[in-house]
Enzyme design. Sequence first.
Site, PDB file in Angstrom:
ATOM      1  N   CYS A 154      10.463   1.402   1.491  1.00 17.64           N
ATOM      2  CA  CYS A 154      11.407   0.287   1.629  1.00 17.64           C
ATOM      3  C   CYS A 154      12.844   0.779   1.555  1.00 17.64           C
ATOM      4  CB  CYS A 154      11.139  -0.778   0.567  1.00 17.64           C
ATOM      5  SG  CYS A 154      11.013  -0.146  -1.105  1.00 17.64           S
ATOM      6  N   GLU A 157      10.822  -8.010  -3.913  1.00 18.65           N
ATOM      7  CA  GLU A 157      11.388  -6.760  -3.404  1.00 18.65           C
ATOM      8  C   GLU A 157      10.878  -6.630  -1.985  1.00 18.65           C
ATOM      9  OE1 GLU A 157      11.525  -3.509  -1.780  1.00 18.65           O
ATOM     10  OE2 GLU A 157      10.107  -2.738  -3.272  1.00 18.65           O
ATOM     11  N   TRP A 174       0.801  -1.219   0.000  1.00 24.52           N
ATOM     12  CA  TRP A 174       0.000   0.000   0.000  1.00 24.52           C
ATOM     13  C   TRP A 174       0.840   1.278   0.000  1.00 24.52           C
ATOM     14  CZ3 TRP A 174       2.108   2.267   4.084  1.00 24.52           C
ATOM     15  CH2 TRP A 174       2.658   1.419   5.071  1.00 24.52           C
ATOM     16  N   HIS A 200      -3.818  -6.260  -4.861  1.00 16.74           N
ATOM     17  CA  HIS A 200      -3.300  -5.097  -4.148  1.00 16.74           C
ATOM     18  C   HIS A 200      -3.629  -5.209  -2.658  1.00 16.74           C
ATOM     19  CE1 HIS A 200      -1.221  -1.434  -4.098  1.00 16.74           C
ATOM     20  NE2 HIS A 200      -1.788  -0.822  -5.123  1.00 16.74           N
TER      21      HIS A 200
END
Length: 458
Positions: free
Chosen positions: A264, A230, A132, A157
């Site tokens: 991230c 990832e 998100w 999603h």
Amino acid sequence: MPNTVTTINPATGKAIREFDTITDEALQQKIEQSHQAFLEWKSRSISERGALIKKVGERLNAHKDRLVKLMTEEMGKPISQGPGEIDLCKAICDYSADNAEKVLADEERDLDGGRALVSYQPIGIIFGIQPWNFPFYQVVRYAIANLMAGNAVLLKHAPNVWGCAEALEEIFKEAGMPENIFSVLYIQDQQASQVTEHRLVRGVTFTGSAATGRKIAAAAGEQLKKTVLELGSNDAFLVLEDADIDKAVNACVMGRIYNNGQTCVAAKRFVVVDAVYDKFRDAFVEKMKNVAFGDPTDENTQLGPVARKDLRDALHQQVQESIENGATCVVGGELPDVEGFFYPATVLEDVKPGMPAYDGELFGPVASLIRATDEDDALRIANDSVYGLGGGIFSEDEERAVKLARDHFDTGMISINGYYIAQPNLPFGGVKDSGYGREHGGFGMREFVNIKSMMIAQ
């Protein structure tokens, strides 16, 4: 049986809207429809695909104001930061369309007694499971590369941004993309395994935590299907003795609070050599003290809420556990008594191995200050992590910083004397528990293709 998913505004804690999940039967039909769309899409030329991908970028730009407001409402992104995400999505569409002919072109190779060709051919449906925190970019990053390669795309999603997922599907249709070539799956978590296991699904790409990444990779591996992962990180930003301290402080604060600290490749551990530690620490702490959280719809707000209550509570638990194990909280660190899921800009000092602030990923506006004796010790600390997604080095000796980054920093992406996130023309991805595979820079277009050898006798 279908379930209902409710999206929540993290700035208010109030419900936005409800979505119904689909049945197993409807899911199977979606996959079959995606495969039929793929059979037609793969026969189109790269230039035809590229023209439609460019239109996706154009429509994203045309709907920018609406999409920015939707991100702010569903996950709390400060509204001033939303346009940059949409601009990046458009840039990815343009770069992919402009470079696919070169990236995917057949290659001539030598062959005794003949000639050889290496070709990059689409393989089918690619299933993306996305988070998100960048609700449009995360999807565009994998979807555009795979569509350019000739694959079809399914998207699961994060449920708290299903409005963004819905908007994306509408934009793809508005751009003239074929029906079912990009499809959103409104499914429960446990239904995802049906997609991974389906014979027509050929690859899985996931962005999220390392723990979930392991499960997804294992499930795909049982089906002998390739994955791109990832995953998380606790990126170290090194401040060396010859660093410009003002430059380092400004970049490090931005790197920690951007997107409410939920990135991230955010700067998370700040490893500072002893010679300049106190100078950096004082300036960094002062600047973090001045970062106030507030209404994400206000253009002047730097720091909005954490995206969900459970995530905010988990972050606070990590902070408290680090303090209980010897860390010193010099800024923030307390749950505010306000509406919504806000968390203050927080700085922890005296951070050591064994603490969540050192070993884990703090997905929110919490900074870990770590003192290193010298450059070698700073690099040791940086690499003393199960993660390896991003990182940074601050040094006025640029040549030396590049050598350290290239030869000694065990991570996938490194910023030098600044803070950068994704770039359409550069590979994006990590090592160790931060995952594997690369996206952007043309690399993503070759992740899920059949690299086919053709040997032609003459």
